[in-house]
Design an enzyme around this catalytic site. Structure first.
Site, mmCIF file in Angstrom:
data_model
loop_
_atom_site.group_PDB
_atom_site.id
_atom_site.type_symbol
_atom_site.label_atom_id
_atom_site.label_comp_id
_atom_site.label_asym_id
_atom_site.label_seq_id
_atom_site.Cartn_x
_atom_site.Cartn_y
_atom_site.Cartn_z
ATOM 1 N N GLY A 109 0.841 -1.203 0.000
ATOM 2 C CA GLY A 109 0.000 0.000 0.000
ATOM 3 C C GLY A 109 0.871 1.245 0.000
ATOM 4 O O GLY A 109 2.072 1.182 0.247
ATOM 5 N N ARG A 112 3.907 6.133 1.680
ATOM 6 C CA ARG A 112 4.406 7.517 1.724
ATOM 7 C C ARG A 112 3.898 8.316 0.525
ATOM 8 O O ARG A 112 4.578 9.216 0.038
ATOM 9 C CB ARG A 112 5.925 7.540 1.767
ATOM 10 C CG ARG A 112 6.588 6.836 0.600
ATOM 11 C CD ARG A 112 8.012 7.251 0.534
ATOM 12 N NE ARG A 112 8.749 6.455 -0.431
ATOM 13 C CZ ARG A 112 9.993 6.691 -0.764
ATOM 14 N NH1 ARG A 112 10.638 7.684 -0.219
ATOM 15 N NH2 ARG A 112 10.607 5.938 -1.644
ATOM 16 N N LYS A 132 4.301 12.250 -3.398
ATOM 17 C CA LYS A 132 5.151 11.153 -2.902
ATOM 18 C C LYS A 132 6.119 11.733 -1.873
ATOM 19 O O LYS A 132 6.831 12.692 -2.167
ATOM 20 C CB LYS A 132 5.914 10.542 -4.090
ATOM 21 C CG LYS A 132 6.807 9.358 -3.731
ATOM 22 C CD LYS A 132 7.296 8.659 -5.000
ATOM 23 C CE LYS A 132 8.303 7.574 -4.676
ATOM 24 N NZ LYS A 132 8.801 6.898 -5.886
ATOM 25 N N ASP A 144 8.622 6.322 7.831
ATOM 26 C CA ASP A 144 8.282 7.683 8.256
ATOM 27 C C ASP A 144 7.394 8.407 7.249
ATOM 28 O O ASP A 144 6.979 9.544 7.482
ATOM 29 C CB ASP A 144 9.568 8.490 8.508
ATOM 30 C CG ASP A 144 10.432 8.611 7.258
ATOM 31 O OD1 ASP A 144 10.018 8.126 6.189
ATOM 32 O OD2 ASP A 144 11.536 9.183 7.357
ATOM 33 N N GLY A 145 7.107 7.762 6.111
ATOM 34 C CA GLY A 145 6.234 8.386 5.119
ATOM 35 C C GLY A 145 6.914 9.496 4.328
ATOM 36 O O GLY A 145 6.280 10.168 3.522
ATOM 37 N N ARG A 202 -1.596 -1.260 -10.073
ATOM 38 C CA ARG A 202 -0.420 -2.091 -10.287
ATOM 39 C C ARG A 202 -0.823 -3.559 -10.414
ATOM 40 O O ARG A 202 -1.936 -3.929 -10.035
ATOM 41 C CB ARG A 202 0.522 -1.969 -9.067
ATOM 42 C CG ARG A 202 0.886 -0.539 -8.745
ATOM 43 C CD ARG A 202 0.988 -0.317 -7.228
ATOM 44 N NE ARG A 202 1.077 1.111 -6.916
ATOM 45 C CZ ARG A 202 2.216 1.770 -6.783
ATOM 46 N NH1 ARG A 202 3.359 1.131 -6.868
ATOM 47 N NH2 ARG A 202 2.221 3.070 -6.540
ATOM 48 N N ASP A 271 4.573 -4.860 -7.431
ATOM 49 C CA ASP A 271 3.912 -3.602 -7.045
ATOM 50 C C ASP A 271 4.484 -2.424 -7.840
ATOM 51 O O ASP A 271 3.930 -1.328 -7.790
ATOM 52 C CB ASP A 271 4.075 -3.348 -5.536
ATOM 53 C CG ASP A 271 5.512 -3.475 -5.078
ATOM 54 O OD1 ASP A 271 6.088 -4.571 -5.245
ATOM 55 O OD2 ASP A 271 6.077 -2.491 -4.573
ATOM 56 N N ASN A 272 5.578 -2.656 -8.545
ATOM 57 C CA ASN A 272 6.167 -1.594 -9.353
ATOM 58 C C ASN A 272 5.930 -1.829 -10.842
ATOM 59 O O ASN A 272 6.695 -1.369 -11.682
ATOM 60 C CB ASN A 272 7.669 -1.484 -9.073
ATOM 61 C CG ASN A 272 7.944 -1.010 -7.659
ATOM 62 O OD1 ASN A 272 7.087 -0.367 -7.042
ATOM 63 N ND2 ASN A 272 9.107 -1.315 -7.142
ATOM 64 N N ASP A 281 7.942 3.994 -10.584
ATOM 65 C CA ASP A 281 8.794 3.826 -9.404
ATOM 66 C C ASP A 281 10.276 3.808 -9.737
ATOM 67 O O ASP A 281 10.894 2.758 -9.889
ATOM 68 C CB ASP A 281 8.385 2.593 -8.588
ATOM 69 C CG ASP A 281 7.566 3.023 -7.384
ATOM 70 O OD1 ASP A 281 7.386 4.243 -7.211
ATOM 71 O OD2 ASP A 281 7.111 2.159 -6.622
HETATM 72 P P1 AMP Z 1 9.168 1.201 -3.165
HETATM 73 O O1 AMP Z 1 10.443 0.508 -2.855
HETATM 74 O O2 AMP Z 1 9.285 2.702 -3.261
HETATM 75 O O3 AMP Z 1 8.424 0.597 -4.302
HETATM 76 O O4 AMP Z 1 8.247 1.002 -1.859
HETATM 77 C C1 AMP Z 1 7.839 -0.264 -1.396
HETATM 78 C C2 AMP Z 1 6.847 -0.082 -0.277
HETATM 79 O O5 AMP Z 1 7.459 0.570 0.848
HETATM 80 C C3 AMP Z 1 5.632 0.763 -0.625
HETATM 81 O O6 AMP Z 1 4.522 0.236 0.067
HETATM 82 C C4 AMP Z 1 6.007 2.120 -0.095
HETATM 83 O O7 AMP Z 1 4.889 2.934 0.172
HETATM 84 C C5 AMP Z 1 6.752 1.740 1.175
HETATM 85 N N1 AMP Z 1 7.698 2.782 1.607
HETATM 86 C C6 AMP Z 1 8.869 3.138 1.015
HETATM 87 N N2 AMP Z 1 9.468 4.119 1.708
HETATM 88 C C7 AMP Z 1 8.666 4.412 2.774
HETATM 89 C C8 AMP Z 1 8.728 5.342 3.850
HETATM 90 N N3 AMP Z 1 9.748 6.179 3.996
HETATM 91 N N4 AMP Z 1 7.701 5.341 4.734
HETATM 92 C C9 AMP Z 1 6.666 4.507 4.613
HETATM 93 N N5 AMP Z 1 6.550 3.611 3.623
HETATM 94 C C10 AMP Z 1 7.533 3.556 2.698
HETATM 95 MG MG MG Z 2 6.850 0.953 -5.308
#
Ligand code: AMP
Ligand code: MG
Length: 502
Positions: A109, A112, A132, A144-145, A202, A271-272, A281
């Protein structure tokens, strides 16, 4: 149908309605919320978390205009891009999805990111507007979002370069700094990116629906995706299978386009992978320098799962996960559904091969396909690998009127290529111009991108990035020759590494 349904106002809407600034109505926002009309299984209402001191560091003027937004007004709206003020008509939400990460299923989900709504452009197109790095959501787990300035600018630079290269991609409208620090391996200036996508649905969104085990949810998502991205498939006999095959076709083409320009996504988790067929992504992605199918830049991809040469195979693997999720819609009898899916997924290879060959032929200035072309292409790639030739520059050199390639081991290939081109009815000039449309002179070289990012992050100097973006906006401009943007990294430069989740 969900696209047309007027979404019900969410229960806590009033909590999220941060007062809009009066000047906003002049910005041109025209937001709709078809995704919010899907069952709540697929999203949670969630406002962005305001940031301390939003400052706009880059705004994409041409993209703003395409979206029907006024750049001169947006220029004064750092607070909108920071998530402190909602644009008029926004209904922020976090999207739910799952995914296979490095082969393992997990629920994810938007941890962030926040979808503000779908902007309807002057030509009637619909684009997701997403922040984002906009703070925590119900899906943040322990994160931390937030996001760092370097990684958000990296996504801005590379996604815009991909767009200019003619490759379907999400785009970048703006980046703001937040005035806050994010803690990563080292403290980084915080930032929020505004991302534009045909949609953020996705493969993992379908995996989420399937994991929740309710066929109605899955069917509603499939119907919605068909209506939004593949309306032509709605009338076919088995519309869900036709939808799946259409997604496969777009992915086969997309991956071939990555391969044609040496792009390595780096984290092709399910998911990407976007259902609409856009590249999405930009985490640990990078461009290959010298040709080697085993090239990996991501610091955590120890086994080369997402290596350059493995990308078509992984795309097919990911699409098999999509087919698995869609099984209940292919046929009510599971055994028959599996047979249908298995047969269908086999066609990925030939779909990919067709696109790959067409693009590689164009890169060599060939207008039609002959039986021996595949060997000609593979022999070139073999030579490039053996001699560690730079991928982009080799094709750029071949695209010159009289390629200056004196390596003796290469002369017999050059003669074969020359003979093949002479068989064509098209003139040499036409062949050269075909090549120049398919062989970029400029790509986002890793060392150039890093220089731009460190100037921005460490010294708040955005001029290096601006200059790089100008060059990358015209990747096929063979009339210029700007050596510093064409040169591969110095041989003694330490091995380049990219990082996830930054
Ligand atoms: P990504 O590697 O960007 O495709 O992210 C994979 C998952 O990790 C997704 O669900 C993102 O929303 C979550 N995510 C990545 N970085 C953060 C962050 N700093 N805080 C919260 N969720 C994150
Ligand atoms: Mg992603």
């Amino acid at each position: 149908m969900p696209l047309l349904k007027k979404p019900k106002p969410s229960q806590n809407q009033h909590l999220m309605s941060i007062v809009s600034d009066s000047f906003q109505s002049t910005a041109g926002w025209k937001l709709e919320h078809s995704y919010a009309g899907l069952p709540t299984l697929f999203h949670r209402s969630n406002a962005p978390e305001p940031v301390r001191d939003p400052k706009l560091v880059i705004l994409n003027h041409p993209l703003a205009s395409e979206l029907g937004l006024k750049p001169e007004v947006l220029q004064r709206q750092a607070r909108v891009f920071g998530g402190n003020v909602l644009p008029e008509g926004a209904r922020p939400l976090a999207q739910a999805y799952a995914g296979h990460q490095y082969g393992h299923f997990t629920t994810l989900g938007d941890g962030r990111a926040i979808l503000l709504g779908e902007q309807i452009t002057p030509t009637g197109e619909r684009f997701d507007i997403q922040l984002k790095g906009s703070g925590q959501t119900p899906f943040s787990r322990n994160g931390d979002g937030r996001a760092g300035l370097g990684p958000m600018l990296r996504e801005y630079i590379i996604s815009e370069a991909m767009h200019a290269l003619g490759i379907p991609t999400t785009r970048s409208l703006a980046v703001v700094t937040t005035g806050e620090t994010v803690r990563r391996m080292r403290p980084l200036p915080g930032a929020v990116l505004t991302r534009i996508a045909a949609s953020h649905i996705r493969v993992g969104t379908f995996e989420w629906a399937a994991a929740k085990g309710r066929k109605e949810g899955l069917q509603t998502l499939a119907d919605y995706s068909i209506q939004r991205h593949y309306p032509e498939t709605a009338e076919s006999e088995n519309s869900y299978l036709t939808f799946f095959e259409s997604v496969m076709e777009r992915q086969a083409k997309l991956i071939s386009q990555w391969m044609h320009i040496g792009f390595i996504h780096g984290v092709m988790n399910t998911d990407n992978m976007a259902i609409c067929g856009e590249t999405i992504d930009y985490g640990p992605c990078a461009f290959m320098d010298s040709y080697d199918p085993d090239t990996v830049f991501s610091s955590i991809d120890h086994h080369g799962r997402y290596a350059y040469g493995n990308q078509p195979h992984i795309a097919q693997w990911n699409l098999a996960r999509l087919a698995e999720a869609l099984l209940p819609l292919f046929h009510e009898d599971e055994k028959q559904a599996i047979e249908i899916a298995n047969e269908s997924i086999q066609s990925f290879q030939s779909r990919y091969q067709k696109h790959w060959l067409a693009g590689m032929s164009a890169k060599l200035g060939l207008f039609s396909e002959e039986a021996d072309d595949s060997d000609l292409i593979h022999d070139l790639l073999k030579w490039m690998q053996a001699s560690q030739a730079d991928f982009t520059n080799t094709f750029r050199t071949l695209s010159q009127e009289s390629p200056d390639l004196t390596d003796p081991t290469f002369q017999s290939w050059l003669l074969r290529w020359k003979a093949r081109r002479e068989q064509q009815s098209q003139s040499r000039q036409e062949s050269v111009s075909l090549m120049r449309r398919h062989n970029p002179a400029y790509i986002p070289r890793n060392h150039q991108v890093e220089e731009a990012l460190s100037a921005a992050s460490d010294r708040a100097d955005f001029s290096v990035m601006q200059r790089l973006l100008e060059v990358l906006a015209k990747p096929y401009d063979h009339s210029t020759s700007i050596p510093e943007y064409m040169a591969p990294p110095a041989a003694d430069a330490c091995e380049y590494q990219t990082f996830c989740g930054t």
